[in-house]
Design an enzyme around this catalytic site. Sequence first.
Site, mmCIF file in Angstrom:
data_model
loop_
_atom_site.group_PDB
_atom_site.id
_atom_site.type_symbol
_atom_site.label_atom_id
_atom_site.label_comp_id
_atom_site.label_asym_id
_atom_site.label_seq_id
_atom_site.Cartn_x
_atom_site.Cartn_y
_atom_site.Cartn_z
ATOM 1 N N LYS A 54 0.845 -1.205 0.000
ATOM 2 C CA LYS A 54 0.000 0.000 0.000
ATOM 3 C C LYS A 54 0.873 1.244 0.000
ATOM 4 O O LYS A 54 0.652 2.180 -0.775
ATOM 5 C CB LYS A 54 -0.924 0.010 1.228
ATOM 6 C CG LYS A 54 -2.106 -0.936 1.093
ATOM 7 C CD LYS A 54 -2.835 -1.121 2.410
ATOM 8 C CE LYS A 54 -3.937 -2.183 2.249
ATOM 9 N NZ LYS A 54 -4.506 -2.657 3.509
ATOM 10 N N GLN A 98 -5.065 -1.162 9.508
ATOM 11 C CA GLN A 98 -5.014 -2.529 8.977
ATOM 12 C C GLN A 98 -5.690 -3.492 9.950
ATOM 13 O O GLN A 98 -5.384 -3.518 11.135
ATOM 14 C CB GLN A 98 -3.546 -2.926 8.737
ATOM 15 C CG GLN A 98 -3.343 -4.286 8.099
ATOM 16 C CD GLN A 98 -3.827 -4.370 6.652
ATOM 17 O OE1 GLN A 98 -3.893 -3.373 5.938
ATOM 18 N NE2 GLN A 98 -4.175 -5.566 6.221
ATOM 19 N N ASP A 121 -11.641 3.040 3.821
ATOM 20 C CA ASP A 121 -12.107 1.642 3.798
ATOM 21 C C ASP A 121 -13.633 1.539 3.764
ATOM 22 O O ASP A 121 -14.171 0.460 3.574
ATOM 23 C CB ASP A 121 -11.671 0.923 5.084
ATOM 24 C CG ASP A 121 -10.341 0.221 4.921
ATOM 25 O OD1 ASP A 121 -10.130 -0.394 3.866
ATOM 26 O OD2 ASP A 121 -9.533 0.275 5.864
HETATM 27 N N1 GUN Z 1 -7.216 -6.362 6.230
HETATM 28 C C1 GUN Z 1 -7.488 -7.148 5.151
HETATM 29 N N2 GUN Z 1 -8.119 -6.441 4.190
HETATM 30 C C2 GUN Z 1 -8.247 -5.176 4.655
HETATM 31 C C3 GUN Z 1 -8.813 -3.995 4.115
HETATM 32 O O1 GUN Z 1 -9.338 -3.948 3.005
HETATM 33 N N3 GUN Z 1 -8.735 -2.895 4.922
HETATM 34 C C4 GUN Z 1 -8.191 -2.924 6.151
HETATM 35 N N4 GUN Z 1 -8.190 -1.805 6.857
HETATM 36 N N5 GUN Z 1 -7.646 -4.005 6.688
HETATM 37 C C5 GUN Z 1 -7.684 -5.124 5.934
#
Ligand code: GUN
Length: 300
Positions: A54, A98, A121
């Site tokens: 990311k 996350q 998100d």
């Molecule tokens: N953990 C696994 N997928 C995601 C996601 O799309 N967003 C976040 N914040 N954590 C994750």
Amino acid sequence: MSAQIIDGKEFAAKLRANIAIHVERLKKEHDITAGLAVIIIGHDPASQVYVRNKAKQTLEVGMNSFKYELADDVSEAELLKLIDELNNRDEVHGILVQMPVPKHIDATKIINALNPAKDVDMFHPLNAGKLMTGQIGPVSCTPLGCLMMLRDVHGSLEGKNAVVIGRSNLVGKPMAQLLLRDNCTVTMAHSRTKDLPNVVRQADIVVAAVGRAKMVKGDWIKKGASVIDVGINRIDAPERGQGKTRLVGDVDFESAKENAAFITPVPGGVGPMTIACLLANTVTTACLINGLKPPKDLTA
Ligand code: GUN
């Protein structure tokens, strides 16, 4: 005839190139550098890889990247304090925590503490409500990526029968809402659905997001349907050597591709689109925070 494979890697690369153009335009025309903050707690190896990717891709499209690596035993109060700082920091337009967070931290409390305007998100209930009522806001990244790919292969989705398998807050529910917005007739199926194979057989569009390896079989797929496989399941692969594993989706790809017209592979389908859509959402929130209209091609 075998299905056309939707190449998520290529699609995501094109989307990132487009995002970079919008990021540059925001800088030139409005003196705004879109910025994404990512918080990771602990040392889960899979989460570390996601977060590294990311951050790398955020920088590659010209945005600012802010990364916070917190210890496993960080207190909930410390995490809430950091979120409060980022909520109020002008250079930060998107905040991602996350998931999963350690057990001593209440994930719902964390989600509710996010500034909804920076919630890339779409975890916050306000943003879920915006999606449901047709207001512009960040849309959950994975469903947004699925929608973009479906629109690309079909043009209009109007009138299509769509079956979403899985009802998670992050994927299943927002996916169903997005398809409904695009005028599909939507069925939400899940682990308690009766006669799932026959429900799926009615679908022009199947989105599988259940987290069970190869659960959706080829003979469940109507001839000419589009199949979007959100699953990422690691299974043993003794054919690759002792102790080896490989990734598979929720769909039995080999049999499904014989009936489908379009299908996403795993890996290389939905996965690459998720991070690209996170970046798209950060452009959207950067625009909305600054009173600008977000680019139409980056939103739902
Ligand atoms: N953990 C696994 N997928 C995601 C996601 O799309 N967003 C976040 N914040 N954590 C994750």
